[in-house]
Design an enzyme around this catalytic site. Structure first.
Site, PDB file in Angstrom:
ATOM      1  N   HIS A  91     -38.449  54.478 -84.631  1.00  0.00           N
ATOM      2  CA  HIS A  91     -39.095  54.633 -85.950  1.00  0.00           C
ATOM      3  C   HIS A  91     -38.169  55.956 -86.457  1.00  0.00           C
ATOM      4  O   HIS A  91     -37.769  56.973 -85.763  1.00  0.00           O
ATOM      5  CB  HIS A  91     -40.474  55.309 -85.698  1.00  0.00           C
ATOM      6  N   GLU A  93     -38.955  58.466 -88.155  1.00  0.00           N
ATOM      7  CA  GLU A  93     -39.124  60.023 -87.780  1.00  0.00           C
ATOM      8  C   GLU A  93     -38.903  60.402 -86.374  1.00  0.00           C
ATOM      9  O   GLU A  93     -38.275  61.512 -86.265  1.00  0.00           O
ATOM     10  CB  GLU A  93     -40.662  60.189 -88.184  1.00  0.00           C
TER      11      GLU A  93
END
Ligand code: PGA
Length: 242
Positions: A91, A93
């Site tokens: 992901h 993030e």
């Protein structure tokens, strides 16, 4: 379609239980596969609440080893024992805030597949990369390096999430999604990964789900903000094309 909820660092076990109570009472159509990614502390609550239901769940992150001296990490083997079946890997993030690099992501993908779980491998370009015309080459690099040494026959789902659309309310246009999902499919095929389901993620809402879901090679959604409330998540499920 696969409609996945990435709860990120939200919801306590009690809040997760309440969500499932309300969601199960209202989710009647069941024409999509639902996957929930709770934070690690709410995993056991998910496991208990979702036992025997059609709702799948998974982890937002695991380490590439199942046990040992790895302080602060989470085990895919334990996730499997709890009944989880998916793991988010790569992901944006995790890449941007926690410095996860291609090589580490490839190790995680392989580890998850060896355990018989399905990686949901996330890719996507930043705004600067898109504006510089680098989207295609960024995606090639993310797929080539992040899936290096991965068995193309093992289960795999990919999520295309333009970083500039995550949590910003700025959803990609249907033209951008059509073009980019077609590229992602081609690149995956070039590296031997054929027939992989590709989800779109980035500010998906009920209002955008029908149109986005009709674009080529869109096999579902990875939803952040709009998955936290039962009503908005149900709205996406009702709008996503069957
Ligand atoms: P968002 O998040 O729907 O809030 O943009 C998507 C994601 O980060 O997976």
């Amino acid at each position: 379609m696969i409609v996945a909820a990435n709860w990120k660092l939200n919801k306590s076990p009690a809040e997760a239980r309440q969500f499932f109570k309300d969601f199960k009472a209202q989710w009647t159509q069941k024409n999509h596969k639902v996957v929930i990614f709770p934070s690690a502390f709410a995993m056991e609550a998910c496991s208990t609440e979702l036992k025997g239901s059609e709702i799948s769940f998974g982890a937002q992150n695991i380490f590439s080893e199942s046990k040992g001296a790895f302080t602060g990490e989470n085990s895919a083997q334990v996730l499997k024992e709890l009944g989880g079946s998916y793991v988010l890997i790569g992901h944006s993030e995790r890449r941007a805030l926690f410095g996860e690099k291609h090589e580490m992501l490839a190790q995680k993908v392989k580890h998850v597949q060896e355990l018989g779980l399905t990686p949901l491998f996330c890719i996507g370009e930043t705004l600067a990369e898109r504006e510089a015309g680098k989207t295609h080459s960024v995606l090639v690099e993310q797929i080539k390096q992040g899936l290096k040494g991965v068995n193309p026959q093992a289960p795999l789902v990919v999520a295309y999430e333009p970083v500039w659309a995550i949590g910003t309310g700025k959803v990609a246009t249907s033209e951008q999604v059509a073009e980019t999902h077609t590229w992602v499919n081609e690149i995956l095929c070039d590296y031997g990964f054929k027939g992989v389901a590709i989800l779109y993620g980035g500010s998906v809402k009920a209002e955008s789900a029908a149109e986005l879901g009709r674009q080529p090679f869109v096999a579902g959604f990875l939803v952040g903000g709009a998955s936290l409330e039962v009503n908005s998540f149900l709205g996406i499920l009702s709008q996503a094309p069957s």
